[in-house]
Design a protein around this motif. Structure first.
Motif, PDB file in Angstrom:
ATOM      1  N   SER A 182      30.587  -2.118  39.918  1.00  0.00           N
ATOM      2  CA  SER A 182      29.511  -2.051  40.901  1.00  0.00           C
ATOM      3  C   SER A 182      30.086  -2.092  42.316  1.00  0.00           C
ATOM      4  O   SER A 182      29.713  -1.297  43.177  1.00  0.00           O
ATOM      5  CB  SER A 182      28.552  -3.216  40.674  1.00  0.00           C
ATOM      6  OG  SER A 182      27.636  -3.336  41.730  1.00  0.00           O
ATOM      7  N   GLU A 183      31.022  -3.002  42.528  1.00  0.00           N
ATOM      8  CA  GLU A 183      31.676  -3.088  43.841  1.00  0.00           C
ATOM      9  C   GLU A 183      32.370  -1.780  44.191  1.00  0.00           C
ATOM     10  O   GLU A 183      32.243  -1.257  45.295  1.00  0.00           O
ATOM     11  CB  GLU A 183      32.717  -4.214  43.853  1.00  0.00           C
ATOM     12  CG  GLU A 183      32.142  -5.606  43.873  1.00  0.00           C
ATOM     13  CD  GLU A 183      31.299  -5.873  45.116  1.00  0.00           C
ATOM     14  OE1 GLU A 183      31.647  -5.358  46.206  1.00  0.00           O
ATOM     15  OE2 GLU A 183      30.290  -6.576  44.985  1.00  0.00           O
TER      16      GLU A 183
ATOM     17  N   TYR B 108      31.875   1.286  43.000  1.00  0.00           N
ATOM     18  CA  TYR B 108      30.932   2.375  43.269  1.00  0.00           C
ATOM     19  C   TYR B 108      30.298   2.198  44.642  1.00  0.00           C
ATOM     20  O   TYR B 108      30.104   3.165  45.376  1.00  0.00           O
ATOM     21  CB  TYR B 108      29.853   2.434  42.183  1.00  0.00           C
ATOM     22  CG  TYR B 108      30.364   2.959  40.875  1.00  0.00           C
ATOM     23  CD1 TYR B 108      31.092   4.150  40.826  1.00  0.00           C
ATOM     24  CD2 TYR B 108      30.140   2.280  39.693  1.00  0.00           C
ATOM     25  CE1 TYR B 108      31.580   4.623  39.623  1.00  0.00           C
ATOM     26  CE2 TYR B 108      30.622   2.753  38.486  1.00  0.00           C
ATOM     27  CZ  TYR B 108      31.351   3.923  38.461  1.00  0.00           C
ATOM     28  OH  TYR B 108      31.828   4.391  37.269  1.00  0.00           O
ATOM     29  N   GLY B 109      29.960   0.964  44.963  1.00  0.00           N
ATOM     30  CA  GLY B 109      29.382   0.697  46.276  1.00  0.00           C
ATOM     31  C   GLY B 109      30.320   1.104  47.389  1.00  0.00           C
ATOM     32  O   GLY B 109      29.930   1.787  48.337  1.00  0.00           O
ATOM     33  N   MET B 110      31.569   0.709  47.247  1.00  0.00           N
ATOM     34  CA  MET B 110      32.571   1.062  48.260  1.00  0.00           C
ATOM     35  C   MET B 110      32.703   2.563  48.405  1.00  0.00           C
ATOM     36  O   MET B 110      32.664   3.114  49.504  1.00  0.00           O
ATOM     37  CB  MET B 110      33.928   0.472  47.865  1.00  0.00           C
ATOM     38  CG  MET B 110      34.106  -0.967  48.270  1.00  0.00           C
ATOM     39  SD  MET B 110      35.809  -1.496  48.063  1.00  0.00           S
ATOM     40  CE  MET B 110      35.672  -2.517  46.609  1.00  0.00           C
TER      41      MET B 110
ATOM     42  N   THR C  93      30.610   4.923  47.552  1.00  0.00           N
ATOM     43  CA  THR C  93      29.388   5.509  48.104  1.00  0.00           C
ATOM     44  C   THR C  93      29.364   5.341  49.616  1.00  0.00           C
ATOM     45  O   THR C  93      29.117   6.289  50.361  1.00  0.00           O
ATOM     46  CB  THR C  93      28.142   4.843  47.493  1.00  0.00           C
ATOM     47  OG1 THR C  93      28.238   4.935  46.087  1.00  0.00           O
ATOM     48  CG2 THR C  93      26.875   5.520  47.961  1.00  0.00           C
ATOM     49  N   CYS C  94      29.633   4.116  50.076  1.00  0.00           N
ATOM     50  CA  CYS C  94      29.637   3.871  51.511  1.00  0.00           C
ATOM     51  C   CYS C  94      30.701   4.707  52.196  1.00  0.00           C
ATOM     52  O   CYS C  94      30.466   5.294  53.251  1.00  0.00           O
ATOM     53  CB  CYS C  94      29.869   2.393  51.802  1.00  0.00           C
ATOM     54  SG  CYS C  94      28.357   1.445  51.786  1.00  0.00           S
TER      55      CYS C  94
ATOM     56  N   CYS D 280      32.012   7.595  51.374  1.00  0.00           N
ATOM     57  CA  CYS D 280      31.772   9.029  51.486  1.00  0.00           C
ATOM     58  C   CYS D 280      30.454   9.340  52.177  1.00  0.00           C
ATOM     59  O   CYS D 280      30.176  10.495  52.477  1.00  0.00           O
ATOM     60  CB  CYS D 280      31.878   9.730  50.136  1.00  0.00           C
ATOM     61  SG  CYS D 280      30.631   9.307  48.942  1.00  0.00           S
TER      62      CYS D 280
ATOM     63  N   PHE E 257      35.260   3.745  58.196  1.00  0.00           N
ATOM     64  CA  PHE E 257      35.121   2.821  57.072  1.00  0.00           C
ATOM     65  C   PHE E 257      36.456   2.795  56.372  1.00  0.00           C
ATOM     66  O   PHE E 257      36.910   3.809  55.865  1.00  0.00           O
ATOM     67  CB  PHE E 257      34.016   3.326  56.137  1.00  0.00           C
ATOM     68  CG  PHE E 257      33.809   2.465  54.926  1.00  0.00           C
ATOM     69  CD1 PHE E 257      32.725   1.604  54.858  1.00  0.00           C
ATOM     70  CD2 PHE E 257      34.677   2.536  53.849  1.00  0.00           C
ATOM     71  CE1 PHE E 257      32.520   0.822  53.743  1.00  0.00           C
ATOM     72  CE2 PHE E 257      34.478   1.746  52.736  1.00  0.00           C
ATOM     73  CZ  PHE E 257      33.402   0.888  52.678  1.00  0.00           C
TER      74      PHE E 257
ATOM     75  N   TRP F 253      38.119  -3.108  53.276  1.00  0.00           N
ATOM     76  CA  TRP F 253      37.012  -3.463  52.406  1.00  0.00           C
ATOM     77  C   TRP F 253      37.496  -4.242  51.189  1.00  0.00           C
ATOM     78  O   TRP F 253      37.015  -5.318  50.884  1.00  0.00           O
ATOM     79  CB  TRP F 253      36.333  -2.175  51.949  1.00  0.00           C
ATOM     80  CG  TRP F 253      34.854  -2.286  51.763  1.00  0.00           C
ATOM     81  CD1 TRP F 253      34.180  -2.278  50.588  1.00  0.00           C
ATOM     82  CD2 TRP F 253      33.880  -2.397  52.785  1.00  0.00           C
ATOM     83  NE1 TRP F 253      32.826  -2.375  50.815  1.00  0.00           N
ATOM     84  CE2 TRP F 253      32.614  -2.458  52.157  1.00  0.00           C
ATOM     85  CE3 TRP F 253      33.937  -2.465  54.173  1.00  0.00           C
ATOM     86  CZ2 TRP F 253      31.432  -2.577  52.863  1.00  0.00           C
ATOM     87  CZ3 TRP F 253      32.759  -2.578  54.867  1.00  0.00           C
ATOM     88  CH2 TRP F 253      31.533  -2.639  54.228  1.00  0.00           C
TER      89      TRP F 253
END
Lengths: 207, 207
Positions: free
Chosen positions: B160-161, B163-165, B167-168, B170, B176, B181
């Motif tokens: 989850s972490e 995928y979140g990273m 997503t943010c 791209c 970023f 991160w």
DNA sequence: TCACATCACCGACCGCAAGTCAATGACTCC
DNA sequence: GGAGTCATTGACTTGCGGTCGGTGATGTGA
């Protein structure tokens, strides 16, 4: 409301609900616009009267939810941690209420809108960023968070969490409970992340 | 290697690099297979000699990286927290090294493969889940983590972490830095999450 | 050296689905 | 009741992903 307007609203509604159930059953990519219109007894062109693109149907579902999440979280009583937990819970409910397929497509669309691939700013997905930013900025203004709070970084970080949760939820074949997830995040991680920026009682008194 | 094989390899390579640069420039959806083949002077059919589907080009980039991440992280010296931080860093490097557009499409493909929408198990994306699961299971076996560690939950949480990273990263129009991160996650959140399951020195001694 | 086999490469072709648009007729309102 | 509006229609255009039978350069064995 005239009969004509009523009929139109009803048609739009019928297209929407038919689309949702078909998408949830067969998957977005496996449902054509003609499948949808045939299934609810209208012509293909009618679909495009109400929705600009096939993908637009995706956003219909969560639209109302989102507009409410922000307001409700502001009104929610509690610490900033509790308010945020409430916000996240509402967000996840909005995204997941339409089922796995819709959520999956929502994430896809949000990451890369089919009509303007690569577009970054001002797109529909920016909605949540902006609202979360406003939410945290107000928390600073209201004295719940310190003046030096890196709002933009936190927003990114929180959105990252939300996207991660969504992605896992709509990919997961095993049971995955967004509420439990948010609960754990709020209990274990949120305090750690916010701790440096939460005003103590004494600080809050001083203003 | 015969001259024929050399030529073939060269052709494949040319298609791949041309595709990458076009995709990064114009966005995946705006680049057709014919665009790619025309740009590198081969026929459309040739593309399909080397790639089953248009989308397959997406996985090409990260393939080598991924196969290495797992091995390197196991060999990496340090605590389980350090090992995992190293793993995540490698993962993010693999995903991001091809540029924003490729990462964006990778996430899209992983969430919902175009050739089998809705398929959950055994797909390409499962790769990382399986490897991360194996990684944590071994950590339990090796005595780095307690026997009662909820490996599956942790895997979900970590994915989850990630995928979140991704997503943010791209989606982000602002700077970023995935490394920063991962650093923050490893420093602030990872210890909190793992703490209940890390064996103390005394416990480790007892076995 | 030649003749046969192999296979990378070709590009016309197919099928399908998104999205358009001019025509239609049910409804509205004066 | 007639003029105008607008929801609705479905045939049509467009464009792209993917296929497949053919071709010639390369490899191989006699």
């Amino acid at each position: 409301m005239t009969k004509r307007q009523e009929n139109a609203q009803e048609t739009r509604r019928r297209i929407y609900t038919t689309a949702c159930s078909l998408i949830e059953k067969k998957g977005f990519a496996n449902v054509s616009v003609e499948d949808i219109t045939r299934a609810c007894g209208v012509a293909k062109g009618t679909f495009y009267v109400y929705f600009k693109r096939k993908e637009e149907i995706i956003f219909e579902c969560c639209k109302e939810w989102f507009s409410d999440v922000d307001r409700k979280a502001r009104e929610h009583n509690g610490t900033i941690v509790e308010k945020l937990a409430f916000y996240f819970k509402g967000f996840m409910e909005g995204v997941t209420c339409g089922g796995v397929e819709l959520c999956r497509q929502w994430v896809r669309e949000v990451i890369n809108p089919a009509d303007s691939p690569g577009e970054m700013c001002g797109g529909k997905y920016a909605y949540d960023h902006r609202h979360l930013t406003g939410f945290l900025n107000d928390a600073v203004k209201d004295g719940l968070l310190k003046k030096n709070t890196p709002v933009d970084t936190l927003v990114h970080l929180f959105m990252s969490e939300l996207y991660g949760m969504m992605t896992c939820w709509c990919m997961s074949d095993t049971k995955f409970d967004p509420e439990e997830w948010v609960g754990r995040f709020a209990k274990l991680q949120l305090p750690t992340l916010l701790e440096p920026y939460i005003k103590t009682h004494a600080e809050a008194q001083r203003g």
